[in-house]
Scaffold this motif. Structure first.
Motif, PDB file in Angstrom:
ATOM      1  N   LEU A  48       0.882  -1.142  -0.058  1.00 31.54           N
ATOM      2  CA  LEU A  48      -0.097   0.070   0.015  1.00 31.54           C
ATOM      3  C   LEU A  48       0.830   1.243  -0.196  1.00 31.54           C
ATOM      4  N   GLU A  54      -3.497   7.097  -2.064  1.00 32.43           N
ATOM      5  CA  GLU A  54      -4.060   5.919  -1.529  1.00 32.43           C
ATOM      6  C   GLU A  54      -3.822   5.448  -0.002  1.00 32.43           C
ATOM      7  N   ALA A  55      -2.299   5.571   0.088  1.00 34.22           N
ATOM      8  CA  ALA A  55      -1.972   5.059   1.543  1.00 34.22           C
ATOM      9  C   ALA A  55      -2.544   6.037   2.637  1.00 34.22           C
ATOM     10  N   GLU A  57      -5.375   8.035   2.467  1.00 30.30           N
ATOM     11  CA  GLU A  57      -6.842   7.612   2.557  1.00 30.30           C
ATOM     12  C   GLU A  57      -6.912   6.555   3.555  1.00 30.30           C
ATOM     13  N   TYR A  58      -6.347   5.636   3.325  1.00 27.64           N
ATOM     14  CA  TYR A  58      -6.416   4.243   3.925  1.00 27.64           C
ATOM     15  C   TYR A  58      -6.054   4.312   5.564  1.00 27.64           C
ATOM     16  N   GLU A  61      -8.910   6.687   6.908  1.00 28.87           N
ATOM     17  CA  GLU A  61     -10.126   5.981   7.189  1.00 28.87           C
ATOM     18  C   GLU A  61     -10.020   4.793   8.537  1.00 28.87           C
ATOM     19  N   ASN A  62      -8.790   4.154   8.572  1.00 26.65           N
ATOM     20  CA  ASN A  62      -8.909   3.324   9.604  1.00 26.65           C
ATOM     21  C   ASN A  62      -8.434   4.170  11.069  1.00 26.65           C
TER      22      ASN A  62
END
Length: 85
Positions: A48, A54-55, A57-58, A61-62
């Motif tokens: 990731l 992208e990383a 956003e991941y 979110e978490n």
């Protein structure tokens, strides 16, 4: 051989963690975010960390889910048990 990590965070520590997490916003997280360090440390999911947007956003979110979890545990006066295998 697999490493197993167990940890218990008592209720007053859960309150401290919840407060600390609540104090971090997106800007604070972004300022501390270092995807190359995550890749170098082989943090799961390893593939990731090559895509920075992208990383992040991941992570965001978490992080939000983790913060909600600790806020809920704190409000209930619960301890938190971690078990990683």
């Amino acid at each position: 051989s697999h490493a197993c990590i167990q940890s218990c965070t008592c209720a007053n520590q859960v309150q401290q963690v919840a407060k600390a997490l609540a104090g971090l916003d997106e800007a604070a997280l972004r300022s501390r975010f270092n995807p190359q360090a995550m890749a170098d440390a082989k943090v799961y999911p390893e593939d990731l960390w090559t895509g920075e947007d992208e990383a992040f956003e991941y992570l965001l979110e978490n992080f939000a889910l983790l913060s909600i979890f600790f806020q809920d545990a704190s409000a209930r006066g619960n301890a938190v048990l971690f078990y990683l295998n």
